[in-house]
Design a protein around this motif. Structure first.
Motif, PDB file in Angstrom:
ATOM      1  N   GLY A  94       5.312   1.555   9.656  1.00  0.00           N
ATOM      2  CA  GLY A  94       4.105   0.817   9.333  1.00  0.00           C
ATOM      3  C   GLY A  94       3.279   0.372  10.517  1.00  0.00           C
ATOM      4  N   LEU A 129       7.434   0.036   3.597  1.00  0.00           N
ATOM      5  CA  LEU A 129       7.005  -1.270   4.065  1.00  0.00           C
ATOM      6  C   LEU A 129       8.236  -2.134   4.304  1.00  0.00           C
ATOM      7  CD1 LEU A 129       4.055  -1.990   1.585  1.00  0.00           C
ATOM      8  CD2 LEU A 129       3.893  -1.185   3.943  1.00  0.00           C
ATOM      9  N   ILE A 142       7.395   3.517  -0.132  1.00  0.00           N
ATOM     10  CA  ILE A 142       6.115   3.324  -0.818  1.00  0.00           C
ATOM     11  C   ILE A 142       6.072   4.045  -2.163  1.00  0.00           C
ATOM     12  CG2 ILE A 142       4.843   2.917   1.320  1.00  0.00           C
ATOM     13  CD1 ILE A 142       3.720   5.758   1.028  1.00  0.00           C
ATOM     14  N   LEU A 174      -2.690  -4.279   4.535  1.00  0.00           N
ATOM     15  CA  LEU A 174      -1.903  -3.205   3.914  1.00  0.00           C
ATOM     16  C   LEU A 174      -2.796  -2.018   3.572  1.00  0.00           C
ATOM     17  CD1 LEU A 174       0.582  -5.096   1.556  1.00  0.00           C
ATOM     18  CD2 LEU A 174       1.030  -4.067   3.784  1.00  0.00           C
ATOM     19  N   LEU A 178      -1.757   1.902   4.443  1.00  0.00           N
ATOM     20  CA  LEU A 178      -1.251   2.795   3.403  1.00  0.00           C
ATOM     21  C   LEU A 178      -2.059   4.092   3.301  1.00  0.00           C
ATOM     22  CD1 LEU A 178      -0.471   0.070   0.725  1.00  0.00           C
ATOM     23  CD2 LEU A 178       1.210   1.547   1.841  1.00  0.00           C
ATOM     24  N   PHE A 182      -3.603   5.323  -2.092  1.00  0.00           N
ATOM     25  CA  PHE A 182      -3.738   3.933  -2.533  1.00  0.00           C
ATOM     26  C   PHE A 182      -5.210   3.550  -2.546  1.00  0.00           C
ATOM     27  CE2 PHE A 182       0.672   4.124  -1.602  1.00  0.00           C
ATOM     28  CZ  PHE A 182       1.263   3.163  -2.413  1.00  0.00           C
ATOM     29  N   SER A 192      -1.519   2.707  -6.255  1.00  0.00           N
ATOM     30  CA  SER A 192      -1.384   4.140  -6.003  1.00  0.00           C
ATOM     31  C   SER A 192      -1.985   4.861  -7.201  1.00  0.00           C
ATOM     32  CB  SER A 192       0.090   4.520  -5.846  1.00  0.00           C
ATOM     33  OG  SER A 192       0.227   5.921  -5.785  1.00  0.00           O
TER      34      SER A 192
END
Length: 232
Positions: A94, A129, A142, A174, A178, A182, A192
């Motif tokens: 991440g 994450l 994820i 976030l 991502l 997403f 998502s």
């Protein structure tokens, strides 16, 4: 912007500091340099930061030994390291970017730009994450995420198994990390698209998104058009 640099080579640490000050200018409120992993971790435990610049090899100490704890914090992490073969692994934890040594000012500033924009990057390869809980860190794939709900400076991770976990990063942070699968459908919801079934038109000119598990999440009016196009 409060920045922490964990780098054991003074020459490189000073260069990182100089470029950081030049880029953020008046938006920089504090910048600190720690020359060891332990000093850095101690600083993080006792001081809020917005950005961490982390080397992976500090006098023989391996940055990956503590990276799980680091990325669970409510700040962005940029790796600055000569170990380019570790880049894919770092992204899976991440981190926001991986800047290979030797680096120039332009490359580091490119990494900084990712902090100030929500533009998606095709280079993002985050796989999970990190959630910090009761002194331990749990890594959540994820693919387990059903959707994410904003909760102030935190985010609620709603998992496909029905469980919920609280993440220390905000919804905005976030969203930067991502993958493009997403989508921000509402100021408080990030999902998502593989979990989406169809858009619902509700009474009063409101919109909702029906998920495959039967849940309905609100869709912001300003986001309806883009979401509709992506679901065609």
């Amino acid at each position: 912007m409060k920045v922490l640099i964990i780098e054991d080579e003074a020459r490189i640490a000073n260069r990182l500091e100089r470029i950081t000050r030049s880029y953020f200018e008046e938006n920089l409120s504090a910048i600190t340099i720690c020359d060891s992993l332990q000093k850095g971790l101690s600083y993080i435990e006792n001081n809020p930061i917005d950005l961490l610049l982390l080397d992976l090899n500090l006098n023989g100490e391996n940055g990956f030994d503590v990276l799980e704890s680091v990325v669970a914090g409510s700040f962005h992490t940029i790796i600055v390291s000569a170990y380019t073969e570790k880049a894919i692994t770092a992204f899976s934890y991440g981190v926001l970017d991986f800047v290979p040594k030797p680096f120039d000012q332009e490359r580091l500033e490119t990494a900084f730009k990712r902090i100030t924009t929500t533009t998606k990057s095709i280079e993002k390869n985050i796989n999970f994450l990190a959630v910090k809980k009761a002194g331990t860190v749990r890594l959540i794939d994820i693919s387990e995420l059903h959707y994410i709900k904003g909760a102030g400076i935190y985010s609620e991770l709603h998992l496909r198994n029905g469980r919920q976990e609280l993440h220390d990063k905000s919804l905005e942070k976030l969203q930067q990390l991502l993958p493009d699968t997403f989508e921000r459908i509402h100021k408080s919801y990030l999902i998502s698209l593989v979990q989406a079934e169809r858009i619902l038109i509700q009474p009063g000119g409101r919109y909702g998104l029906l998920l495959k598990n039967g849940e309905v999440l609100p869709v912001g009016r300003s986001r309806y058009k883009d979401l509709k196009e992506k679901m065609i």
